[in-house]
Every structure is written in C-alpha cells, then in structure tokens.
Design a protein around this motif. Structure first.
Motif, PDB file in Angstrom:
ATOM      1  N   TYR A   1       0.843  -1.210   0.000  1.00  0.00           N
ATOM      2  CA  TYR A   1       0.000   0.000   0.000  1.00  0.00           C
ATOM      3  C   TYR A   1       0.875   1.257   0.000  1.00  0.00           C
ATOM      4  CZ  TYR A   1      -3.121   3.686   1.578  1.00  0.00           C
ATOM      5  OH  TYR A   1      -3.814   4.871   1.688  1.00  0.00           O
ATOM      6  N   ALA A   2       1.914   1.258   0.840  1.00  0.00           N
ATOM      7  CA  ALA A   2       2.804   2.421   0.895  1.00  0.00           C
ATOM      8  C   ALA A   2       3.450   2.653  -0.462  1.00  0.00           C
ATOM      9  CB  ALA A   2       3.851   2.216   1.982  1.00  0.00           C
ATOM     10  N   GLU A   3       3.833   1.578  -1.119  1.00  0.00           N
ATOM     11  CA  GLU A   3       4.440   1.684  -2.452  1.00  0.00           C
ATOM     12  C   GLU A   3       3.438   2.234  -3.467  1.00  0.00           C
ATOM     13  OE1 GLU A   3       6.098  -1.480  -5.656  1.00  0.00           O
ATOM     14  OE2 GLU A   3       6.849  -1.727  -3.596  1.00  0.00           O
ATOM     15  N   ASP A   4       2.203   1.734  -3.429  1.00  0.00           N
ATOM     16  CA  ASP A   4       1.174   2.234  -4.346  1.00  0.00           C
ATOM     17  C   ASP A   4       0.925   3.721  -4.153  1.00  0.00           C
ATOM     18  OD1 ASP A   4       0.805  -0.205  -5.547  1.00  0.00           O
ATOM     19  OD2 ASP A   4      -0.985  -0.740  -4.365  1.00  0.00           O
ATOM     20  N   VAL A   5       0.859   4.147  -2.908  1.00  0.00           N
ATOM     21  CA  VAL A   5       0.641   5.578  -2.639  1.00  0.00           C
ATOM     22  C   VAL A   5       1.822   6.390  -3.137  1.00  0.00           C
ATOM     23  CG1 VAL A   5       0.419   7.292  -0.800  1.00  0.00           C
ATOM     24  CG2 VAL A   5      -0.916   5.201  -0.701  1.00  0.00           C
ATOM     25  N   ALA A   6       3.026   5.908  -2.884  1.00  0.00           N
ATOM     26  CA  ALA A   6       4.221   6.621  -3.326  1.00  0.00           C
ATOM     27  C   ALA A   6       4.246   6.743  -4.844  1.00  0.00           C
ATOM     28  CB  ALA A   6       5.478   5.905  -2.832  1.00  0.00           C
ATOM     29  N   ARG A   7       3.853   5.690  -5.555  1.00  0.00           N
ATOM     30  CA  ARG A   7       3.850   5.732  -7.021  1.00  0.00           C
ATOM     31  C   ARG A   7       2.740   6.635  -7.565  1.00  0.00           C
ATOM     32  NH1 ARG A   7       6.496   1.610  -9.797  1.00  0.00           N
ATOM     33  NH2 ARG A   7       7.338  -0.007  -8.450  1.00  0.00           N
ATOM     34  N   ASN A   8       1.511   6.400  -7.104  1.00  0.00           N
ATOM     35  CA  ASN A   8       0.350   7.063  -7.710  1.00  0.00           C
ATOM     36  C   ASN A   8       0.147   8.494  -7.222  1.00  0.00           C
ATOM     37  OD1 ASN A   8      -0.267   4.713  -9.149  1.00  0.00           O
ATOM     38  ND2 ASN A   8      -1.405   3.889  -7.420  1.00  0.00           N
ATOM     39  N   LYS A   9       0.361   8.748  -5.967  1.00  0.00           N
ATOM     40  CA  LYS A   9       0.080  10.084  -5.422  1.00  0.00           C
ATOM     41  C   LYS A   9       1.312  10.995  -5.476  1.00  0.00           C
ATOM     42  CE  LYS A   9      -3.976   8.823  -3.479  1.00  0.00           C
ATOM     43  NZ  LYS A   9      -5.246   9.334  -3.666  1.00  0.00           N
ATOM     44  N   LEU A  10       2.463  10.410  -5.193  1.00  0.00           N
ATOM     45  CA  LEU A  10       3.669  11.219  -5.108  1.00  0.00           C
ATOM     46  C   LEU A  10       4.540  11.142  -6.356  1.00  0.00           C
ATOM     47  CD1 LEU A  10       4.592  10.331  -1.414  1.00  0.00           C
ATOM     48  CD2 LEU A  10       3.327  12.319  -2.242  1.00  0.00           C
ATOM     49  N   GLY A  11       4.254  10.187  -7.234  1.00  0.00           N
ATOM     50  CA  GLY A  11       5.002  10.063  -8.481  1.00  0.00           C
ATOM     51  C   GLY A  11       6.404   9.497  -8.302  1.00  0.00           C
ATOM     52  N   LEU A  12       6.666   8.828  -7.241  1.00  0.00           N
ATOM     53  CA  LEU A  12       7.984   8.250  -6.997  1.00  0.00           C
ATOM     54  C   LEU A  12       8.150   6.939  -7.759  1.00  0.00           C
ATOM     55  CD1 LEU A  12       8.201   8.785  -3.138  1.00  0.00           C
ATOM     56  CD2 LEU A  12       9.142  10.230  -4.940  1.00  0.00           C
ATOM     57  N   VAL A  13       9.413   6.613  -8.071  1.00  0.00           N
ATOM     58  CA  VAL A  13       9.733   5.363  -8.764  1.00  0.00           C
ATOM     59  C   VAL A  13      10.908   4.709  -8.063  1.00  0.00           C
ATOM     60  CG1 VAL A  13       8.871   6.092 -11.018  1.00  0.00           C
ATOM     61  CG2 VAL A  13      11.243   6.533 -10.401  1.00  0.00           C
ATOM     62  N   LYS A  14      11.093   3.437  -8.326  1.00  0.00           N
ATOM     63  CA  LYS A  14      12.246   2.719  -7.778  1.00  0.00           C
ATOM     64  C   LYS A  14      13.488   3.098  -8.575  1.00  0.00           C
ATOM     65  CE  LYS A  14       9.752  -1.242  -5.957  1.00  0.00           C
ATOM     66  NZ  LYS A  14       9.615  -2.699  -5.964  1.00  0.00           N
ATOM     67  N   ASP A  15      14.655   2.836  -7.999  1.00  0.00           N
ATOM     68  CA  ASP A  15      15.913   3.223  -8.641  1.00  0.00           C
ATOM     69  C   ASP A  15      16.115   2.563 -10.000  1.00  0.00           C
ATOM     70  OD1 ASP A  15      16.599   4.874  -6.567  1.00  0.00           O
ATOM     71  OD2 ASP A  15      17.725   3.325  -5.490  1.00  0.00           O
ATOM     72  N   ASN A  16      15.699   1.315 -10.159  1.00  0.00           N
ATOM     73  CA  ASN A  16      15.959   0.584 -11.396  1.00  0.00           C
ATOM     74  C   ASN A  16      14.807   0.677 -12.406  1.00  0.00           C
ATOM     75  OD1 ASN A  16      14.149  -0.921  -9.973  1.00  0.00           O
ATOM     76  ND2 ASN A  16      15.258  -2.862 -10.120  1.00  0.00           N
ATOM     77  N   GLU A  17      13.856   1.554 -12.184  1.00  0.00           N
ATOM     78  CA  GLU A  17      12.713   1.665 -13.091  1.00  0.00           C
ATOM     79  C   GLU A  17      12.918   2.806 -14.082  1.00  0.00           C
ATOM     80  OE1 GLU A  17       8.835   0.060 -10.681  1.00  0.00           O
ATOM     81  OE2 GLU A  17       9.389   2.145 -10.396  1.00  0.00           O
ATOM     82  N   VAL A  18      12.315   2.612 -15.249  1.00  0.00           N
ATOM     83  CA  VAL A  18      12.323   3.652 -16.286  1.00  0.00           C
ATOM     84  C   VAL A  18      10.885   4.154 -16.414  1.00  0.00           C
ATOM     85  CG1 VAL A  18      12.768   4.153 -18.714  1.00  0.00           C
ATOM     86  CG2 VAL A  18      14.205   2.503 -17.481  1.00  0.00           C
ATOM     87  N   VAL A  19      10.713   5.463 -16.425  1.00  0.00           N
ATOM     88  CA  VAL A  19       9.372   6.037 -16.486  1.00  0.00           C
ATOM     89  C   VAL A  19       9.107   6.492 -17.916  1.00  0.00           C
ATOM     90  CG1 VAL A  19       7.888   7.868 -15.636  1.00  0.00           C
ATOM     91  CG2 VAL A  19       9.555   6.797 -14.104  1.00  0.00           C
ATOM     92  N   PHE A  20       7.988   6.078 -18.466  1.00  0.00           N
ATOM     93  CA  PHE A  20       7.550   6.511 -19.794  1.00  0.00           C
ATOM     94  C   PHE A  20       6.365   7.429 -19.603  1.00  0.00           C
ATOM     95  CE2 PHE A  20       9.529   2.382 -20.538  1.00  0.00           C
ATOM     96  CZ  PHE A  20      10.385   2.672 -21.575  1.00  0.00           C
ATOM     97  N   GLU A  21       6.399   8.582 -20.222  1.00  0.00           N
ATOM     98  CA  GLU A  21       5.280   9.519 -20.112  1.00  0.00           C
ATOM     99  C   GLU A  21       4.606   9.614 -21.470  1.00  0.00           C
ATOM    100  OE1 GLU A  21       6.424  13.282 -18.534  1.00  0.00           O
ATOM    101  OE2 GLU A  21       7.476  12.405 -16.852  1.00  0.00           O
ATOM    102  N   GLU A  22       3.306   9.700 -21.442  1.00  0.00           N
ATOM    103  CA  GLU A  22       2.553   9.847 -22.679  1.00  0.00           C
ATOM    104  C   GLU A  22       2.513  11.314 -23.075  1.00  0.00           C
ATOM    105  OE1 GLU A  22      -1.310   8.050 -22.735  1.00  0.00           O
ATOM    106  OE2 GLU A  22      -0.637   6.354 -21.547  1.00  0.00           O
ATOM    107  N   GLN A  23       2.663  11.552 -24.367  1.00  0.00           N
ATOM    108  CA  GLN A  23       2.540  12.924 -24.841  1.00  0.00           C
ATOM    109  C   GLN A  23       1.133  13.132 -25.365  1.00  0.00           C
ATOM    110  OE1 GLN A  23       5.550  13.556 -27.750  1.00  0.00           O
ATOM    111  NE2 GLN A  23       7.211  13.523 -26.253  1.00  0.00           N
ATOM    112  N   GLU A  24       0.625  14.267 -25.057  1.00  0.00           N
ATOM    113  CA  GLU A  24      -0.757  14.561 -25.488  1.00  0.00           C
ATOM    114  C   GLU A  24      -0.819  15.287 -26.784  1.00  0.00           C
ATOM    115  OE1 GLU A  24      -2.949  16.415 -22.355  1.00  0.00           O
ATOM    116  OE2 GLU A  24      -2.036  15.141 -20.885  1.00  0.00           O
TER     117      GLU A  24
END
Length: 102
Positions: free
Chosen positions: A79-102
């Motif tokens: 749950y803490a991880e889900d909140v950190a990802r969805n609400k705070l936008g945090l990621v793990k060190d080894n993750e790559v974030v892809f953002e959609e362009q509008e």
C-alpha cells in the motif's frame, strides 16, 4: 292464576337476562376478533421490520469485513508503495518512467 302470571314474569326476566348475556357475548366475541386481527397486523409489520433489520445487519457486517481488509492492506508495504507511485510520483531506482505525450 297469580302463580301463572308470576311464572310468566319470571320466565320473561330469565329470557331477557339470557338475551342480554347473549348480546354481551356476541359483542365480546366481535371485540376479540377485531383485536386479534389488529395483533396479527402488528405481528406481520414487526416480522417484516425484523427481516429488514437483519438484512441491514448482514450488509453492515459485510461492510465491516471490507473495511477490516482495507485497514490490513493499508498497513502493508504494498500500500505504501502504491501511494508513493500514484500520489507522489515516486519510482524505484531501477525503473524507467515513460510519459505519454498529449
């Protein structure tokens, strides 16, 4: 002759008394039937109310179970991880974030 008039008077009083007792008995019977019907109606009402309340109790017990499950989940690291990802936008060190362009 005097006795026969007296006997008729007594018989008439006895008949009137019996008639009066009969009328009172019929009235009492009517009142009892009416009250019995009222009690039957009240019983039906309270039985339906009891059934409705039992359904509400069951629904609230289910809701309590769901709340308890949610409470347990909220105490997990997941749950803490889900909140950190969805609400705070945090990621793990080894993750790559892809953002959609509008």
């Amino acid at each position: 002759m005097g006795k026969s008039k007296n006997n008729r008077g007594i018989r008439k009083r006895i008949r009137m008394g019996m008639f009066s007792i009969g009328v009172v008995a019929v009235i009492l019977l009517g009142v009892l039937l009416y009250e019995g019907q009222n009690l039957r109606s009240q019983l039906d009402f309270y039985q339906k109310r009891e059934e409705n309340l039992n359904q509400q109790i069951e629904a609230e017990q289910e809701r309590t179970k769901e709340i308890d499950k949610q409470k347990e989940y909220m105490q997990t690291d997941e749950y803490a991880e889900d909140v950190a990802r969805n609400k705070l936008g945090l990621v793990k060190d080894n993750e790559v974030v892809f953002e959609e362009q509008e």
